[in-house]
Design a protein around this motif. Structure first.
Motif, PDB file in Angstrom:
ATOM      1  N   GLU A 227       1.472  -2.398   9.661  1.00  0.00           N
ATOM      2  CA  GLU A 227       2.230  -2.224   8.427  1.00  0.00           C
ATOM      3  C   GLU A 227       3.718  -2.091   8.713  1.00  0.00           C
ATOM      4  N   VAL A 228       4.510  -2.576   7.774  1.00  0.00           N
ATOM      5  CA  VAL A 228       5.973  -2.482   7.864  1.00  0.00           C
ATOM      6  C   VAL A 228       6.469  -1.840   6.568  1.00  0.00           C
ATOM      7  N   PRO A 229       7.381  -0.881   6.657  1.00  0.00           N
ATOM      8  CA  PRO A 229       7.899  -0.257   5.430  1.00  0.00           C
ATOM      9  C   PRO A 229       8.479  -1.288   4.464  1.00  0.00           C
ATOM     10  N   LEU A 230       8.086  -1.204   3.206  1.00  0.00           N
ATOM     11  CA  LEU A 230       8.615  -2.124   2.196  1.00  0.00           C
ATOM     12  C   LEU A 230      10.132  -2.035   2.133  1.00  0.00           C
ATOM     13  N   GLU A 231      10.665  -0.839   2.246  1.00  0.00           N
ATOM     14  CA  GLU A 231      12.115  -0.655   2.172  1.00  0.00           C
ATOM     15  C   GLU A 231      12.836  -1.457   3.249  1.00  0.00           C
ATOM     16  N   PHE A 232      12.262  -1.506   4.456  1.00  0.00           N
ATOM     17  CA  PHE A 232      12.864  -2.285   5.542  1.00  0.00           C
ATOM     18  C   PHE A 232      12.880  -3.769   5.193  1.00  0.00           C
ATOM     19  N   LEU A 233      11.770  -4.269   4.686  1.00  0.00           N
ATOM     20  CA  LEU A 233      11.656  -5.696   4.405  1.00  0.00           C
ATOM     21  C   LEU A 233      12.515  -6.132   3.226  1.00  0.00           C
ATOM     22  N   MET A 234      12.778  -5.220   2.294  1.00  0.00           N
ATOM     23  CA  MET A 234      13.572  -5.562   1.126  1.00  0.00           C
ATOM     24  C   MET A 234      15.074  -5.422   1.359  1.00  0.00           C
ATOM     25  N   ASP A 235      15.460  -4.851   2.483  1.00  0.00           N
ATOM     26  CA  ASP A 235      16.872  -4.612   2.789  1.00  0.00           C
ATOM     27  C   ASP A 235      17.493  -5.872   3.386  1.00  0.00           C
ATOM     28  N   ALA A 236      18.475  -6.447   2.700  1.00  0.00           N
ATOM     29  CA  ALA A 236      19.112  -7.691   3.145  1.00  0.00           C
ATOM     30  C   ALA A 236      19.758  -7.550   4.519  1.00  0.00           C
ATOM     31  N   GLN A 237      20.105  -6.329   4.911  1.00  0.00           N
ATOM     32  CA  GLN A 237      20.711  -6.131   6.226  1.00  0.00           C
ATOM     33  C   GLN A 237      19.719  -6.417   7.352  1.00  0.00           C
ATOM     34  N   ASN A 238      18.437  -6.416   7.044  1.00  0.00           N
ATOM     35  CA  ASN A 238      17.423  -6.698   8.062  1.00  0.00           C
ATOM     36  C   ASN A 238      16.972  -8.156   8.066  1.00  0.00           C
ATOM     37  N   HIS A 239      17.604  -8.987   7.246  1.00  0.00           N
ATOM     38  CA  HIS A 239      17.255 -10.410   7.162  1.00  0.00           C
ATOM     39  C   HIS A 239      18.178 -11.210   8.069  1.00  0.00           C
ATOM     40  N   ARG A 240      17.598 -12.051   8.888  1.00  0.00           N
ATOM     41  CA  ARG A 240      18.370 -12.861   9.830  1.00  0.00           C
ATOM     42  C   ARG A 240      18.123 -14.344   9.571  1.00  0.00           C
ATOM     43  N   LYS A 241      19.031 -15.167  10.051  1.00  0.00           N
ATOM     44  CA  LYS A 241      18.846 -16.613  10.075  1.00  0.00           C
ATOM     45  C   LYS A 241      18.889 -17.051  11.530  1.00  0.00           C
ATOM     46  N   HIS A 242      17.772 -17.501  12.037  1.00  0.00           N
ATOM     47  CA  HIS A 242      17.677 -17.937  13.430  1.00  0.00           C
ATOM     48  C   HIS A 242      17.476 -19.447  13.474  1.00  0.00           C
ATOM     49  N   SER A 243      17.651 -20.008  14.660  1.00  0.00           N
ATOM     50  CA  SER A 243      17.513 -21.457  14.797  1.00  0.00           C
ATOM     51  C   SER A 243      16.947 -21.820  16.163  1.00  0.00           C
ATOM     52  N   GLY A 244      16.451 -23.026  16.249  1.00  0.00           N
ATOM     53  CA  GLY A 244      15.942 -23.579  17.494  1.00  0.00           C
ATOM     54  C   GLY A 244      15.855 -25.082  17.357  1.00  0.00           C
TER      55      GLY A 244
ATOM     56  N   VAL B  96       0.833  -1.204   0.000  1.00  0.00           N
ATOM     57  CA  VAL B  96       0.000   0.000   0.000  1.00  0.00           C
ATOM     58  C   VAL B  96       0.869   1.254   0.000  1.00  0.00           C
ATOM     59  N   TYR B  97       0.468   2.234  -0.790  1.00  0.00           N
ATOM     60  CA  TYR B  97       1.142   3.538  -0.803  1.00  0.00           C
ATOM     61  C   TYR B  97       0.615   4.380   0.353  1.00  0.00           C
ATOM     62  N   ARG B  98       1.533   4.998   1.102  1.00  0.00           N
ATOM     63  CA  ARG B  98       1.170   5.964   2.133  1.00  0.00           C
ATOM     64  C   ARG B  98       1.925   7.263   1.861  1.00  0.00           C
ATOM     65  N   ASP B  99       1.487   8.334   2.512  1.00  0.00           N
ATOM     66  CA  ASP B  99       2.173   9.616   2.337  1.00  0.00           C
ATOM     67  C   ASP B  99       3.639   9.522   2.734  1.00  0.00           C
ATOM     68  N   HIS B 100       3.934   8.670   3.726  1.00  0.00           N
ATOM     69  CA  HIS B 100       5.306   8.540   4.235  1.00  0.00           C
ATOM     70  C   HIS B 100       6.106   7.454   3.519  1.00  0.00           C
ATOM     71  N   GLY B 101       5.482   6.739   2.574  1.00  0.00           N
ATOM     72  CA  GLY B 101       6.216   5.706   1.847  1.00  0.00           C
ATOM     73  C   GLY B 101       5.335   4.512   1.526  1.00  0.00           C
ATOM     74  N   VAL B 102       5.965   3.430   1.098  1.00  0.00           N
ATOM     75  CA  VAL B 102       5.251   2.212   0.699  1.00  0.00           C
ATOM     76  C   VAL B 102       5.382   1.178   1.808  1.00  0.00           C
ATOM     77  N   SER B 103       4.257   0.534   2.156  1.00  0.00           N
ATOM     78  CA  SER B 103       4.251  -0.421   3.256  1.00  0.00           C
ATOM     79  C   SER B 103       3.674  -1.759   2.823  1.00  0.00           C
ATOM     80  N   VAL B 104       3.946  -2.779   3.633  1.00  0.00           N
ATOM     81  CA  VAL B 104       3.338  -4.096   3.474  1.00  0.00           C
ATOM     82  C   VAL B 104       2.418  -4.327   4.667  1.00  0.00           C
ATOM     83  N   ILE B 105       1.188  -4.744   4.392  1.00  0.00           N
ATOM     84  CA  ILE B 105       0.219  -5.009   5.457  1.00  0.00           C
ATOM     85  C   ILE B 105       0.414  -6.434   5.961  1.00  0.00           C
ATOM     86  N   LEU B 106       0.531  -6.561   7.286  1.00  0.00           N
ATOM     87  CA  LEU B 106       0.685  -7.867   7.921  1.00  0.00           C
ATOM     88  C   LEU B 106      -0.319  -7.984   9.073  1.00  0.00           C
ATOM     89  N   THR B 107      -0.479  -9.207   9.571  1.00  0.00           N
ATOM     90  CA  THR B 107      -1.376  -9.420  10.703  1.00  0.00           C
ATOM     91  C   THR B 107      -0.659 -10.195  11.801  1.00  0.00           C
TER      92      THR B 107
END
Length: 207
Positions: free
Chosen positions: A153-170, A54-65
């Motif tokens: 909502e989460v900024p699309l730019e944040f989600l597309m940035d590889a620096q914000n991607h983690r690999k976790h384990s359990g 979704v486009y917002r005045d402050h940027g593009v976001s992804v809607i999540l629940t």
């Protein structure tokens, strides 16, 4: 931006999926856990989710629940609106739009569907089709209390940035398992949702 996404996404499917898509390309829980790669001959239950942008005045976001905490499965987890296909759903697009309407009150007429991501296969034997669509910013969203605790909502730019991607384990039943995660503020985005976003990030051209 819709045109850019349309050029990097796969064509919309014409039927429900019961396994890897027609190209044989798929993602899944096995991406980081090769030992759990899908077995041959498995018939997967068709499902679909909407990746709502979704486009917002402050940027593009992804809607999540955030799923309701009283649910028997995946309680409290972050997810896209979506779910298992019903007999009346002729295509994954119909499933994704129907579920989005039921879960967050998103009217199908307010979504411009532009393509799909790779089929995502889960260890619970679901074949999930991620359908990408642009949402009218004027649509009032309402959480269905029986399934959804929160819409955010989460900024699309944040989600597309590889620096914000983690690999976790359990550990599960004594076996270490790995998954993608994209923590954002108080939201822990992980598992299938993060895996689908990872797929999207690998397609969208870097700025």
């Amino acid at each position: 931006m819709q045109e850019t996404f349309q050029s990097v996404l796969d064509p919309l499917p014409v039927q429900q999926g019961t396994g890897p898509n027609e190209t044989g390309v798929f993602r899944g829980d096995h991406d980081l856990n090769p030992a759990s790669s899908p077995a041959r001959g498995v018939i997967y239950k068709p499902a679909a989710v909407l990746v709502p942008i979704v486009y917002r005045d402050h940027g593009v976001s992804v809607i999540l629940t955030r799923r309701a905490t009283h649910l028997n499965k995946h309680a409290g987890q972050i997810s896209f609106p979506g779910g298992r296909a019903e007999a009346s759903d002729l295509t994954p697009v119909e499933t994704a739009l129907r579920e989005s309407h039921e879960e967050i009150g998103l009217q199908p007429r307010n979504v411009e569907v532009v393509g799909r991501l790779n089929t995502y296969l889960t260890v619970t034997n679901y074949s999930v089709t991620p359908v990408v669509g642009f949402v009218d910013p004027g649509n009032d969203l309402i959480a269905e209390e029986g399934e959804v605790a929160e819409i955010f909502e989460v900024p699309l730019e944040f989600l597309m940035d590889a620096q914000n991607h983690r690999k976790h384990s359990g550990f599960h039943n004594g076996v270490e398992r790995f998954w993608y995660a994209m923590p954002y503020k108080d939201y822990y985005i992980w598992g299938a949702t993060a895996g689908m976003l990872k797929d999207l990030s690998e397609r969208v051209p870097a700025k």
